[in-house]
Design an enzyme around this catalytic site. Sequence first.
Site, PDB file in Angstrom:
ATOM      1  N   TRP A 119     -24.163  -8.814  -1.572  1.00 33.91           N
ATOM      2  CA  TRP A 119     -23.975 -10.074  -0.838  1.00 33.91           C
ATOM      3  C   TRP A 119     -22.585 -10.149  -0.225  1.00 33.91           C
ATOM      4  CZ3 TRP A 119     -28.315 -12.098   0.414  1.00 33.91           C
ATOM      5  CH2 TRP A 119     -29.410 -11.961  -0.445  1.00 33.91           C
ATOM      6  N   ASP A 198     -17.970 -17.154  -3.290  1.00 34.54           N
ATOM      7  CA  ASP A 198     -19.427 -17.257  -3.423  1.00 34.54           C
ATOM      8  C   ASP A 198     -19.736 -17.214  -4.917  1.00 34.54           C
ATOM      9  OD1 ASP A 198     -22.146 -16.876  -3.613  1.00 34.54           O
ATOM     10  OD2 ASP A 198     -22.241 -15.153  -2.250  1.00 34.54           O
ATOM     11  N   LYS A 222     -30.092 -20.548  -8.844  1.00 35.33           N
ATOM     12  CA  LYS A 222     -29.926 -19.676 -10.028  1.00 35.33           C
ATOM     13  C   LYS A 222     -29.451 -20.505 -11.229  1.00 35.33           C
ATOM     14  CE  LYS A 222     -28.712 -16.284  -6.655  1.00 35.33           C
ATOM     15  NZ  LYS A 222     -29.900 -15.452  -6.496  1.00 35.33           N
TER      16      LYS A 222
HETATM   17  C1  LIG Z   1     -24.153 -13.901  -4.929  1.00 37.52           C
HETATM   18  C2  LIG Z   1     -25.175 -14.284  -3.889  1.00 37.52           C
HETATM   19  N1  LIG Z   1     -24.753 -14.682  -2.683  1.00 37.52           N
HETATM   20  C3  LIG Z   1     -25.625 -15.042  -1.726  1.00 37.52           C
HETATM   21  C4  LIG Z   1     -26.980 -14.987  -1.926  1.00 37.52           C
HETATM   22  C5  LIG Z   1     -27.913 -15.412  -0.838  1.00 37.52           C
HETATM   23  O1  LIG Z   1     -28.399 -16.671  -1.166  1.00 37.52           O
HETATM   24  P1  LIG Z   1     -29.444 -17.471  -0.280  1.00 37.52           P
HETATM   25  O2  LIG Z   1     -30.746 -16.778  -0.441  1.00 37.52           O
HETATM   26  O3  LIG Z   1     -29.407 -18.844  -0.878  1.00 37.52           O
HETATM   27  O4  LIG Z   1     -28.981 -17.444   1.133  1.00 37.52           O
HETATM   28  C6  LIG Z   1     -27.465 -14.593  -3.169  1.00 37.52           C
HETATM   29  C7  LIG Z   1     -28.920 -14.542  -3.429  1.00 37.52           C
HETATM   30  O5  LIG Z   1     -29.419 -13.968  -4.345  1.00 37.52           O
HETATM   31  C8  LIG Z   1     -26.536 -14.217  -4.170  1.00 37.52           C
HETATM   32  O6  LIG Z   1     -26.955 -13.807  -5.369  1.00 37.52           O
END
Ligand SMILES: Cc1ncc(COP(=O)(O)O)c(C=O)c1O
Length: 388
Positions: A119, A198, A222
């Site tokens: 991510w 994040d 989560k």
């Molecule tokens: C650390 C992290 N950042 C970003 C995301 C992306 O999230 P979203 O699907 O809400 O855009 C995730 C999804 O699993 C994640 O685990």
Amino acid sequence: MAAIASAPASFLQAMTSVKRAFNFSAGPGVLPEEVVQQCQQDLWSIDGTGIGIMEHSHRGKTFDKVLADAESACRKIANVPSNYKILFVTGGATTQNEMVPKNLLGADQAAAFLTTGYWAEKTFEECKAHFPKSYEAWDGRATKHTFCPSDSELTWGEKPGYVHYCSNNTIYGTQFRHADGSFRYPSVPWNDVPVVCDMSSDIYSRPLDISKFGLIYAGAQKNVGVAGTTLIIIREDLLDLHKKLNKKLFTMETYATHAKGESRHNTPPAFPIYVSGLVFKWILSQGGLAAMHQRNMEKAAIIYKAIDAGFYKGHARSDSRSAMNILFKCPTPELDDKFIAEALKNGMDQLKGHRSTGGVRASVYNAMPKAGCEAIAQFMTDFAKRNG
Ligand SMILES: Cc1ncc(COP(=O)(O)O)c(C=O)c1O
């Protein structure tokens, strides 16, 4: 949480008669059972109104209270300072890859990134495409994202508009942590550069100092709710930084809009916000972040002990092991598949690793009971004996 007994018994019985699996999904993840049960009640009628939570106006008194309660519980959990706004927005954490640079970076500025996982890679790549001077102070691709770097491993370039990192790497199972699992804040050489984090996969799983950050974001699905809303905790001076940077953005693109409209400039994701509110109250009822942290460390240790017994190979270096997402492999990919299939038959679901890592991933967010961790650890031991 006071239950409302107005839903017909048959409606509630039908919902609760199915045995629930231990859900090791990386997200959307397991919710506290008390929260799911409260949702069942409030879907039918919330606060004795005779109208379910999903059917209420987002401008009515009932939702006013839902939103105010969610915000105040969220603030209480982490002592969020009064110069920070709490926002609930849409578009998932991924939309923050766009909103953050749009709001915080001037046209010719760079942002600096610690790329510690899948991510984080996406976040950097998106920003780099639009703000080409952006750079990585850490790139963990070559070491397969097996750890989170120490401060001495970071290589800083020009002074950036902000620094971005991800506190827990959901796909690689690593976490910025000290030996006791507590929050590790990478050191940034400029005091006046906002740090953006994040925290999608470990928000509110351990104590944290909000004042270390300019902006925190987390997809709720989560640790703090269901998909549909993203929690933003943002320092007030950043709300309209885009104006100071002479940027003209569309209304819905600015944090200032969402702050001014108190998360309902337009129709908000009312149900996900309501669920987050219940989860925040649940965290408080469990003893808050210190208790969450202790429990999460105990839970994770049960599984890591089974990994360290020998048959399995963990992905994360031991000093970066995540307490939220635990990755390991059996000696062969065929055994990984067998493990996942047999675990499912034993009531443990959603254990398949992400396509970029393979293997097994057990996500053990706040709401995963200790019994789930004990069950999988016991299964791991038995499986290793049978297949070793
Ligand atoms: C650390 C992290 N950042 C970003 C995301 C992306 O999230 P979203 O699907 O809400 O855009 C995730 C999804 O699993 C994640 O685990």
